[in-house]
Design an enzyme around this catalytic site. Structure first.
Site, PDB file in Angstrom:
ATOM      1  CG  ASP A  92      -0.234   0.219   2.526  1.00 45.85           C
ATOM      2  OD1 ASP A  92       0.677  -0.594   2.814  1.00 45.85           O
ATOM      3  OD2 ASP A  92      -0.555   1.165   3.251  1.00 45.85           O
ATOM      4  CD  GLU A 156       3.913   1.487   7.100  1.00 52.50           C
ATOM      5  OE1 GLU A 156       4.576   1.955   8.037  1.00 52.50           O
ATOM      6  OE2 GLU A 156       3.662   2.116   6.059  1.00 52.50           O
ATOM      7  CD  GLU A 157       2.915   4.543   3.689  1.00 52.76           C
ATOM      8  OE1 GLU A 157       2.895   5.252   4.711  1.00 52.76           O
ATOM      9  OE2 GLU A 157       3.930   4.395   3.001  1.00 52.76           O
ATOM     10  CG  HIS A 423       5.074   9.488   3.378  1.00 54.29           C
ATOM     11  ND1 HIS A 423       4.605   9.445   4.672  1.00 54.29           N
ATOM     12  CD2 HIS A 423       5.347   8.198   3.059  1.00 54.29           C
ATOM     13  CE1 HIS A 423       4.602   8.198   5.107  1.00 54.29           C
ATOM     14  NE2 HIS A 423       5.057   7.422   4.136  1.00 54.29           N
TER      15      HIS A 423
END
Length: 452
Positions: A92, A156-157, A423
């Site tokens: 993800d 996870e994000e 990010h």
């Protein structure tokens, strides 16, 4: 000889790695159904499962985790009596943010200036490719000398804890002697690095309500309490005058005594505009690895285009708090919640809702696996010594593994060096780093097996 043979094999695998990473990057696998269709994550999970099967993994399964997402598991049996190593990555990714600011499409792998650009190239689809290259190189040079488990997470994000809760309910699944978490990165490209600490994460949603509905700002403004203004004041209370985090009851004065981060390097890596001061006090390493930091992730309020002359009745924001080792994330969440409630002005109604959290983590860098990793990094990076750094981000699974398997060694490596801009817009990975870190992992698995 073994080192040179492995290095040659890894180099020969790089074209395949680029092709596979391009395929994986095409999936818009943001684990947020409000922004992206769930089918994108499901398709990415299916790709990962097929890739593990192609490597000879057995027991390959797409796991439905309690947060509604999917993780992918597979295992590769090794020689009798060999140790078991867990390899971790996540498929993800973060949303692309401002797509217009990308120099190339975020979900299309694009080579530019010697780097491969695309969302997830470094964080952390590239981490999965790193694991695959290492296993392929070993298979071509005598075989994989350890038993391997692979787990590739799907949320996870988002920090919603699906894999952690699944692992707690199935504690035998991820049991291993050592885990290599491929979701960190070198302090700088070319400087081999392991990450010793991770800050944990708390995410809260705050909503402020002051009126039954919006009001005309000319008729009522000046006396009618503005919810957006109240929210802004509340959020401003989270920082001291110098910009450091100031949450009531939360210590923010710890120091970092390891590898330091020169301020000029940090300003360049962070792309701070000329004349803009950095926030906080202490060294850069103190601020980003050893102390808590608060960030306003987003605010729901009227956009500038189309705004009307109104006093706002409601406003909400998403707030994150990075939590250093030594503080439990649940306690930090309570302190942040209490602070937001106490600092909301004018008697405005305030509701604070937890969204997600992950515990901070500290590794034991004196363990045998770290010795093997230091030797592997020295060979892969032409004699460079392994550096030990912190990381401001969090990887929630680390603490779950540490709690479930207290004897296991946990190493954090990966591809997210500063130029990767994870990010952010224009995320990228260095193919040279991918090649060297893949070689590092292959060498580590050999050395770790020999030390067993």
């Amino acid at each position: 000889m073994a080192h040179r043979a492995l290095a040659a094999t890894v180099a020969s695998l790089m074209p395949q790695a680029r092709t596979e990473l391009a395929e994986l990057v095409r999936y818009q696998s943001v684990a947020d159904p409000e922004q992206f269709p769930r089918s994108e994550c499901e398709a990415a999970a299916s790709w990962v499962a097929d890739a593990l099967r192609a490597e000879g993994c057995t027991d390959v399964a797409v796991l439905d985790t309690p947060d509604g997402t999917q993780s992918v598991y597979g295992s590769l049996p090794g020689p009798a009596g060999a140790p078991t190593v867990l390899l971790y990555a996540h498929y993800d990714v973060q949303p692309p943010l401002d797509e217009q600011a990308w120099l190339s499409p975020p979900f299309e792998l694009t080579e530019r200036d010697g780097r491969w650009y695309g969302r997830g190239t470094a964080d952390c689809k590239g981490g999965l490719i790193m694991h695959l290259i290492a296993l392929r190189a070993l298979r071509a040079n005598g075989g994989v000398p350890v038993s391997v488990k692979v787990i590739v997470e799907g949320s996870e994000e988002q920090g919603t804890g699906g894999l952690e809760r699944y692992a707690e309910a199935h504690p035998e699944l991820l049991a291993a002697d050592t885990a290599v978490i491929g979701d960190s990165g070198n302090f700088r490209a070319g400087l081999p690095t392991v990450t010793a600490i991770l800050r944990g994460l708390v995410v809260l949603r705050i909503q402020v309500d002051t009126l039954e509905g919006n009001l005309h700002s000319g008729q009522f403004g000046g006396a009618a309490p503005d919810a957006l203004a109240a929210l802004i004041r509340t959020l401003d209370s989270l920082r001291a005058e110098d910009g450091s985090t100031a949450v009531d009851g939360l210590a923010a004065d710890a120091s970092w005594d390891g590898l330091q981060y020169p301020e000029d390097d940090f300003r360049q890596d962070a792309k701070v505009l000329d004349g803009v001061r950095l926030t906080g006090s202490g060294t850069i390493a103190d601020r980003i690895w050893a102390r808590p930091s608060v960030t306003v992730l987003g605010i729901d309020c009227p956009p500038v285009v189309g705004a009307t002359p109104s006093v706002q009745a409601s406003a909400r924001a998403l707030v994150s708090l990075r939590v250093p080792p030594g503080l439990e994330a649940g306690e930090a969440s309570k302190l942040l919640t209490a602070h937001l409630e106490a600092h909301t002005p004018w008697g405005a109604h305030v509701a604070v809702e937890p969204v997600g959290q992950g515990q901070p983590f500290r590794a034991d860098t004196g363990s045998p696996a770290y010795t093997a990793m230091a030797e592997a990094m020295r060979e892969a990076y032409d004699g460079a010594e392994m550096a030990i750094a912190g990381q401001g981000g969090s990887i929630p699974l680390c603490n779950t593994l540490a709690a479930l398997y207290p004897e296991a060694e946990i190493l954090l490596t990966g591809l997210s060096e500063p130029q990767a801009q994870i990010h952010a817009v224009n995320e990228s990975v260095s193919p040279e780093e991918l090649e060297r870190m893949s070689l590092t992992e292959a060498l580590f698995l050999q050395k770790y097996a020999n030390s067993w």
